[in-house]
Design an enzyme around this catalytic site. Structure first.
Site, PDB file in Angstrom:
ATOM      1  N   GLU A  45      59.592  57.605  37.131  1.00 38.90           N
ATOM      2  CA  GLU A  45      59.483  58.322  35.866  1.00 38.90           C
ATOM      3  C   GLU A  45      59.536  59.834  36.044  1.00 38.90           C
ATOM      4  OE1 GLU A  45      57.624  54.289  35.205  1.00 38.90           O
ATOM      5  OE2 GLU A  45      57.425  55.852  36.747  1.00 38.90           O
ATOM      6  N   PHE A  76      44.878  46.580  30.100  1.00 35.84           N
ATOM      7  CA  PHE A  76      45.820  46.677  31.217  1.00 35.84           C
ATOM      8  C   PHE A  76      46.887  47.728  30.916  1.00 35.84           C
ATOM      9  CE2 PHE A  76      49.836  45.149  33.199  1.00 35.84           C
ATOM     10  CZ  PHE A  76      49.482  45.372  34.522  1.00 35.84           C
ATOM     11  N   GLN A  77      47.076  48.625  31.845  1.00 39.90           N
ATOM     12  CA  GLN A  77      48.052  49.716  31.762  1.00 39.90           C
ATOM     13  C   GLN A  77      47.829  50.608  30.540  1.00 39.90           C
ATOM     14  OE1 GLN A  77      52.081  48.180  32.334  1.00 39.90           O
ATOM     15  NE2 GLN A  77      51.855  48.473  34.535  1.00 39.90           N
ATOM     16  N   LYS A 124      52.647  49.064  21.233  1.00 40.79           N
ATOM     17  CA  LYS A 124      53.587  47.950  21.289  1.00 40.79           C
ATOM     18  C   LYS A 124      53.668  47.205  19.968  1.00 40.79           C
ATOM     19  CE  LYS A 124      54.866  44.008  24.212  1.00 40.79           C
ATOM     20  NZ  LYS A 124      54.529  43.251  25.455  1.00 40.79           N
ATOM     21  N   MET A 178      58.046  77.464  53.049  1.00 44.03           N
ATOM     22  CA  MET A 178      57.311  78.586  52.459  1.00 44.03           C
ATOM     23  C   MET A 178      55.852  78.576  52.892  1.00 44.03           C
ATOM     24  SD  MET A 178      57.680  81.312  50.710  1.00 44.03           S
ATOM     25  CE  MET A 178      59.016  81.306  49.509  1.00 44.03           C
TER      26      MET A 178
END
Length: 622
Positions: A84, A146-147, A196, A512
């Site tokens: 993602e 969940f999630q 959802k 760096m």
């Protein structure tokens, strides 16, 4: 749909070949037709079509899965990324290269939280982006389902605005509002979180929806009195500087900037985010200011009597120690975001407005000043500026051990690919060298993570830029540390037919950080060496990873270069490949450093042109 800031003819050729704009318009027209008895997911896809979306970068998952079913039949293309974070940076790269809103999509929980870094990155750099996330069903919100993650709460500090959609009926309104917010005023990312069950619910669709954004009225037209005051101040200056930030590119105001520069005759400095806003080939351009800016640009700001800040925010990397920055300068600060004006440096003349309109009005006001006989003589100022520029030009030394110079690689890459190419970069030494040693002539050709400094930005941003500008050569200039964060998106590029080119500046270290350890930690290189080592710390004669083999495993063409004599030939070989992504592993010296440099927190007066070389300004110089 806005026009693109990337003005190369190749963009026009791309549109002629692909019909992208025509397709987007026809899809938008058909999507705007009303519909009854459809799902929220179908309404979402129709809304995205109606606002003219041509591509979405994302990954499906349980909570967002209902949206993927109607997306299967849509003319909007979905690019299946591998992470993602890659989706978010690809959307940003697409937006920066084209001037349109970039779009990414993810599922709930970890899918959404993986977008936090690219959202913060887009927020810091004012990039128009819309992120759509699935959420657990409405009844489960707040139950640690969940999630589940409170992505609205998590992203509130790093988005321009975000929404939790509570009913299917409001989906068109929220999508329209999200795109309006992302692309107007000061651009930025907007997140739309949709449960959802809302995606699965039955609804009717109508377009355009009513937008309800009370209090959101960005000021685009500057106040004429303030513009006149600014013109009077500039006309009376003897040491003016035009300090140009990324807002000028966002506002597509580069033509107006060129007119202002010509009219004033003043020196121009362009920040890291504004490279390309003013051509490097112009004798008025002093280069980039800041921690690793040119001596001339840094010193011009420091010694100026009037600073005209245009779409810039007086970032700490530019000002150095703020209390000692440009002590004798009056400041004209023009920005579309009123919160930026006076935030870090007091503005003697504040101007709130769109950069394009502000600069255009400033040009007219200055013409009136000149017509009244108020035209400053900048000859003495330019004598000093040219002296600083001549005595302290950008340069570099070749490694004493005969290793390949990273600056030379990037310099040759820019010369061969040319000013019509788009360059993205990761963050670190290679980013600064790419900003210094490639000549930028056009806006939208230099894409990088400026405010947040996100390692791993280059490859997915190049993917997004190449999708948006398919006939333009796109190079990702990456460090070996950055490259190992998001190189999996090369598999996406290979499968989706997005032939980006990647130059890995491989010095075997987090370069760096190593430079700071050299300068400030007595060479104690704690956890910055990336290559395999023996017990005594010496490098093993094995490449972990082998970037050529890794590139080939990801469906790309892999090349390697280790000597100066081969640099041009390898770059030209990569340039000739247009049907697959290409990765070049440039094995360079480990000890090269970025100069000039102002140490963090130090005054810009303490700039070093090179290690142990502090510029000397002669008697009588301002």
């Amino acid at each position: 749909m806005t026009t693109t800031p990337h003005e190369a003819p190749s963009r026009e050729a791309a549109e002629a070949l692909t019909g992208v704009e025509t397709t987007a318009r026809s899809v938008a027209e058909s999507a705007a037709e009303p519909a009854t008895g459809i799902t929220g997911a179908q309404s979402l896809v129709r809304s995205l079509e109606a606002v003219g979306v041509e591509v979405i970068f994302g990954i499906p998952g349980g909570a967002i899965l209902p949206a993927y079913d109607p997306l299967f039949d849509s003319a909007v293309r979905h690019v299946l990324v591998r992470h993602e974070q890659g989706a978010g940076h690809a959307a940003t790269g697409y937006a920066q290269a084209t001037g349109r809103v970039g779009v990414c999509i993810a599922t709930s929980g970890p899918g959404a939280t993986n977008l936090v870094t690219p959202l913060a990155d887009a927020y810091m750099d004012s990039v128009p982006m819309v992120a759509i996330t699935g959420q657990v069903p409405s009844a489960a919100i707040g139950t640690d389902a969940f999630q589940e993650a409170d992505i609205r709460g998590i992203t509130m500090p790093v988005t321009k605005h975000n929404f939790l959609v509570t009913s299917a009926e409001e989906i068109p309104q929220r999508i329209a509002e999200a795109f309006h917010l992302a692309s107007t005023g000061r651009p930025g990312p907007v997140l739309v979180d949709i449960p959802k069950d809302v995606l699965q619910a039955t609804t009717d669709f109508a377009w355009p929806p009513r937008m309800d954004l009370p209090g959101y009225k960005p000021t685009t037209r500057p106040h004429s009195k303030q513009v006149r005051e600014a013109a009077t101040m500039i006309a009376g200056a003897s040491r003016p500087v035009l300090y140009v930030g990324g807002g000028v590119i966002k506002a597509q105001a580069t033509e107006e900037l060129a007119a202002l520069a010509e009219l004033t005759g003043a020196p121009v400095v362009t920040t890291l985010m504004a490279r390309g806003a003013f051509p490097d080939s112009s004798p008025q351009h002093l280069g980039m200011p800041g921690m690793h800016g040119t001596v001339a640009a840094v010193t011009a700001l420091q010694k100026s009597d009037v600073i005209v800040a245009l779409g810039a925010r007086f970032d700490d990397r530019v000002t150095g120690q703020l209390s000692s920055f440009a002590p004798e300068a009056l400041v004209v600060h023009a920005d579309i975001d009123p919160a930026e004006i006076g935030k870090n440096r007091k503005a003697d003349v504040p101007i709130v407005g769109d950069a394009k309109e502000t600069i255009a009005q400033l040009v007219e006001a200055l013409r009136a000043e000149h017509a009244a006989g108020r035209t400053p003589d900048l000859a003495a100022w330019w004598t000093q500026l040219d002296d600083w520029r001549d005595r302290y030009p950008l340069g570099y030394d070749w490694p004493e051990d005969g290793a390949l110079s990273p600056q030379y690689v990037i310099e040759r890459l820019g010369a061969i690919a040319g000013p019509d190419a788009i360059y993205t970069s990761g963050v670190g030494q290679h980013q600064m060298w790419a900003a210094q040693f490639i000549k930028y002539e056009k806006p939208g050709t230099w894409l990088n993570s400026g405010g947040l400094g996100t390692m791993g930005y280059a490859v997915p941003a190049a993917m997004g830029a190449k999708y948006g500008c398919p006939e333009t050569t796109v190079w990702a200039i990456d460090g070996d540390g950055c490259f190992q964060m998001t190189n999996q998106e090369l598999a996406t590029c290979a499968i989706e037919g997005i032939p980006v080119k990647v130059a890995v500046i491989n010095n075997g270290n987090l370069g760096m950080v190593r430079q700071w350890q050299t300068l400030f930690y007595e060479g104690r290189y704690s956890n910055t060496k990336l290559h395999a080592r023996n017990a005594d710390g010496t490098p093993k004669p094995v490449r972990i990873p082998d970037f050529v083999a890794l590139a080939e495993a990801l469906g790309c063409v892999g090349l390697r270069c280790e000597s100066k004599d081969d640099v041009d030939a390898v770059i030209e070989k990569a340039m000739a490949i247009d049907d697959a992504p290409v990765v070049i592993d440039f094995v360079v010296g480990a000890d090269a450093q970025v100069w000039p440099m102002v140490a963090a927190g130090a005054s810009n007066d303490a700039i070093l042109a090179a290690r142990d070389l502090r510029p000397v300004f002669g008697e009588g110089q301002v």
